[in-house]
Design an enzyme around this catalytic site. Structure first.
Site, PDB file in Angstrom:
ATOM      1  N   ASN A   9       2.942   6.360   0.370  1.00 40.47           N
ATOM      2  CA  ASN A   9       3.206   7.013  -1.020  1.00 40.47           C
ATOM      3  C   ASN A   9       4.396   6.579  -1.563  1.00 40.47           C
ATOM      4  O   ASN A   9       5.464   6.954  -1.205  1.00 40.47           O
ATOM      5  CB  ASN A   9       3.252   8.644  -0.808  1.00 40.47           C
ATOM      6  CG  ASN A   9       3.462   9.501  -1.959  1.00 40.47           C
ATOM      7  OD1 ASN A   9       3.280   9.094  -3.037  1.00 40.47           O
ATOM      8  ND2 ASN A   9       3.945  10.765  -1.611  1.00 40.47           N
ATOM      9  N   TRP A  10       4.215   5.798  -2.595  1.00 39.85           N
ATOM     10  CA  TRP A  10       5.503   5.399  -3.219  1.00 39.85           C
ATOM     11  C   TRP A  10       6.076   6.239  -4.224  1.00 39.85           C
ATOM     12  O   TRP A  10       7.088   6.183  -4.705  1.00 39.85           O
ATOM     13  CB  TRP A  10       4.968   4.018  -4.367  1.00 39.85           C
ATOM     14  CG  TRP A  10       4.817   2.751  -3.213  1.00 39.85           C
ATOM     15  CD1 TRP A  10       4.845   2.827  -1.875  1.00 39.85           C
ATOM     16  CD2 TRP A  10       4.975   1.546  -3.681  1.00 39.85           C
ATOM     17  NE1 TRP A  10       4.804   1.387  -1.702  1.00 39.85           N
ATOM     18  CE2 TRP A  10       4.809   0.575  -2.965  1.00 39.85           C
ATOM     19  CE3 TRP A  10       5.125   0.840  -5.174  1.00 39.85           C
ATOM     20  CZ2 TRP A  10       5.112  -0.736  -2.808  1.00 39.85           C
ATOM     21  CZ3 TRP A  10       5.120  -0.685  -5.287  1.00 39.85           C
ATOM     22  CH2 TRP A  10       4.977  -1.435  -4.105  1.00 39.85           C
ATOM     23  N   LYS A  11       5.438   7.482  -4.578  1.00 42.20           N
ATOM     24  CA  LYS A  11       6.039   8.440  -5.509  1.00 42.20           C
ATOM     25  C   LYS A  11       6.036   7.721  -6.823  1.00 42.20           C
ATOM     26  O   LYS A  11       5.542   6.912  -7.288  1.00 42.20           O
ATOM     27  CB  LYS A  11       7.309   9.199  -5.057  1.00 42.20           C
ATOM     28  CG  LYS A  11       6.993   9.476  -3.479  1.00 42.20           C
ATOM     29  CD  LYS A  11       8.140  10.282  -3.084  1.00 42.20           C
ATOM     30  CE  LYS A  11       7.944  10.528  -1.301  1.00 42.20           C
ATOM     31  NZ  LYS A  11       8.563  11.604  -1.028  1.00 42.20           N
ATOM     32  N   HIS A  95       0.618  17.630  -3.064  1.00 44.43           N
ATOM     33  CA  HIS A  95       1.814  17.074  -2.456  1.00 44.43           C
ATOM     34  C   HIS A  95       2.874  18.186  -2.707  1.00 44.43           C
ATOM     35  O   HIS A  95       2.775  18.687  -3.836  1.00 44.43           O
ATOM     36  CB  HIS A  95       2.209  15.714  -2.942  1.00 44.43           C
ATOM     37  CG  HIS A  95       3.295  15.025  -2.063  1.00 44.43           C
ATOM     38  ND1 HIS A  95       4.692  15.459  -2.155  1.00 44.43           N
ATOM     39  CD2 HIS A  95       3.512  14.031  -1.046  1.00 44.43           C
ATOM     40  CE1 HIS A  95       5.479  14.749  -1.552  1.00 44.43           C
ATOM     41  NE2 HIS A  95       4.772  13.999  -0.848  1.00 44.43           N
ATOM     42  N   GLU A  97       6.002  17.946  -3.609  1.00 43.81           N
ATOM     43  CA  GLU A  97       6.541  17.621  -5.056  1.00 43.81           C
ATOM     44  C   GLU A  97       5.707  18.071  -6.148  1.00 43.81           C
ATOM     45  O   GLU A  97       6.571  18.656  -6.933  1.00 43.81           O
ATOM     46  CB  GLU A  97       6.944  16.138  -4.666  1.00 43.81           C
ATOM     47  CG  GLU A  97       8.126  15.927  -3.799  1.00 43.81           C
ATOM     48  CD  GLU A  97       8.186  14.477  -3.324  1.00 43.81           C
ATOM     49  OE1 GLU A  97       7.527  13.387  -3.846  1.00 43.81           O
ATOM     50  OE2 GLU A  97       8.776  14.181  -2.297  1.00 43.81           O
ATOM     51  N   GLY A 171      11.526  13.230   2.890  1.00 40.97           N
ATOM     52  CA  GLY A 171      12.522  12.352   2.172  1.00 40.97           C
ATOM     53  C   GLY A 171      14.060  12.853   2.740  1.00 40.97           C
ATOM     54  O   GLY A 171      14.959  12.648   2.023  1.00 40.97           O
ATOM     55  N   SER A 210       9.263  11.822   6.999  1.00 40.06           N
ATOM     56  CA  SER A 210      10.563  10.655   7.324  1.00 40.06           C
ATOM     57  C   SER A 210       9.956   9.926   8.247  1.00 40.06           C
ATOM     58  O   SER A 210      10.867   9.783   9.577  1.00 40.06           O
ATOM     59  CB  SER A 210      11.662  11.707   7.778  1.00 40.06           C
ATOM     60  OG  SER A 210      12.237  12.443   6.491  1.00 40.06           O
ATOM     61  N   GLY A 231       6.525   7.896   2.928  1.00 35.40           N
ATOM     62  CA  GLY A 231       6.884   7.854   1.790  1.00 35.40           C
ATOM     63  C   GLY A 231       8.045   6.600   1.652  1.00 35.40           C
ATOM     64  O   GLY A 231       7.546   5.626   1.584  1.00 35.40           O
ATOM     65  N   GLY A 232       9.269   6.869   1.832  1.00 36.28           N
ATOM     66  CA  GLY A 232      10.440   5.937   1.701  1.00 36.28           C
ATOM     67  C   GLY A 232      10.029   4.783   2.628  1.00 36.28           C
ATOM     68  O   GLY A 232      10.210   3.587   1.965  1.00 36.28           O
TER      69      GLY A 232
HETATM   70  C1  PEP Z   1       5.862  11.831   1.350  1.00 33.33           C
HETATM   71  O1  PEP Z   1       6.079  11.417   0.436  1.00 33.33           O
HETATM   72  O2  PEP Z   1       4.688  12.348   1.564  1.00 33.33           O
HETATM   73  C2  PEP Z   1       6.726  11.612   2.588  1.00 33.33           C
HETATM   74  C3  PEP Z   1       6.360  12.057   3.598  1.00 33.33           C
HETATM   75  O3  PEP Z   1       7.824  10.983   2.378  1.00 33.33           O
HETATM   76  P1  PEP Z   1       8.942  10.589   3.403  1.00 33.33           P
HETATM   77  O4  PEP Z   1       8.231   9.585   4.296  1.00 33.33           O
HETATM   78  O5  PEP Z   1       9.957   9.846   2.264  1.00 33.33           O
HETATM   79  O6  PEP Z   1       9.673  11.710   4.041  1.00 33.33           O
END
Ligand code: PEP
Length: 249
Positions: A9-11, A95, A97, A171, A210, A231-232
């Protein structure tokens, strides 16, 4: 056993120049790979280009949200049909966010997931508790309520993916423990089986929060974890591929 899904997930990250990372991911996995499914959910601006650059590869492309309606007067929104048309095969809905930033309720999430199914996309339906909900001992109630409200009525067990993403782990570098993950994934599986019968054993349940190459092996080994939403660590091809390779072992 459901087929493992490793989803990025690049957001709100990524310009045309970053498509080089997408190309590196798609070039690194064999087109006929029978291992885990591999998916990158990207900002809408990159989906068409990423789809054509990864065409014929094992990598699939997805969106990060969609509007419930097919088309109409909804300035700035994007429909599931538009994502499909641009080459997406999955879309993330609910999500945390978007639940927080855009006020998306379980009811809205269910209508977005229904839109995804209508358009022929697989919705990845996210659920997860905040830290204060966890501290209050409400985790299982919160997840049960989100599951009941966010999965659309017309869904079939094999047509959806559920992602458990504790909000406090997204995140933050703070990962849920294996016990915490196992407890919620067990609950999600039970709820899926209650709703869909035996077919509910086939729905993929992803963990997100994470995840990185250093902790992925342990997380992916937890009971009822059928993959990750990342995500990251999905922004860099090397890290994302390292997680994919761990899942393929
Ligand atoms: C996400 O955006 O769904 C996510 C899990 O982010 P991260 O891996 O950065 O915590």
């Amino acid at each position: 056993m459901p087929r493992t899904l490793i989803a990025g997930n690049w957001k709100m990250n990524g310009l045309i120049a970053n498509l080089a990372e997408v190309e590196r991911v798609s070039a690194a996995v064999s087109p006929s790979s029978e291992g885990p499914e591999l998916l990158l959910c990207l900002p809408a601006t990159l989906i068409a280009a990423a789809s054509s650059r990864s065409d014929g590869s094992h990598l699939k492309i997805g969106g990060e949200t969609c509007h419930p309606k097919e088309k109409g007067a909804h300035t700035g929104d994007i429909s599931a049909e538009m994502l499909k048309d641009a080459g997406a095969s999955y879309v993330i809905v609910g999500h945390s966010e978007r639940r927080a930033d855009c006020g998306e309720t379980d009811q809205i999430v269910a209508s977005q997931a229904a839109a995804a199914l209508r358009a022929g996309l697989t919705p990845i339906i996210c659920v997860g508790e905040t830290l204060s909900q966890r501290d209050a001992g409400d985790v299982l109630d919160v997840i049960s309520t989100q599951m009941a409200g966010s999965i659309p009525e017309n869904a079939a067990a094999g047509a959806i993916v559920v992602a458990y993403e504790p909000v406090w782990a997204i995140g933050t570098g703070r990962v849920a423990s294996s016990e915490q993950i196992a407890e919620v994934h067990r609950l999600v599986r039970d709820l899926l089986v209650k709703r869909f019968g035996d077919a509910g054993r086939g729905t993929r349940i992803l963990y997100g929060g994470s995840m990185n190459p250093g902790n992925a092996a342990e997380i992916l080994g937890v009971d009822e974890v059928n993959g990750g939403l990342i995500g990251g660590a999905s922004l860099k091809a090397d890290d994302f591929l390292a997680i994919y390779r761990l899942a393929a072992q």
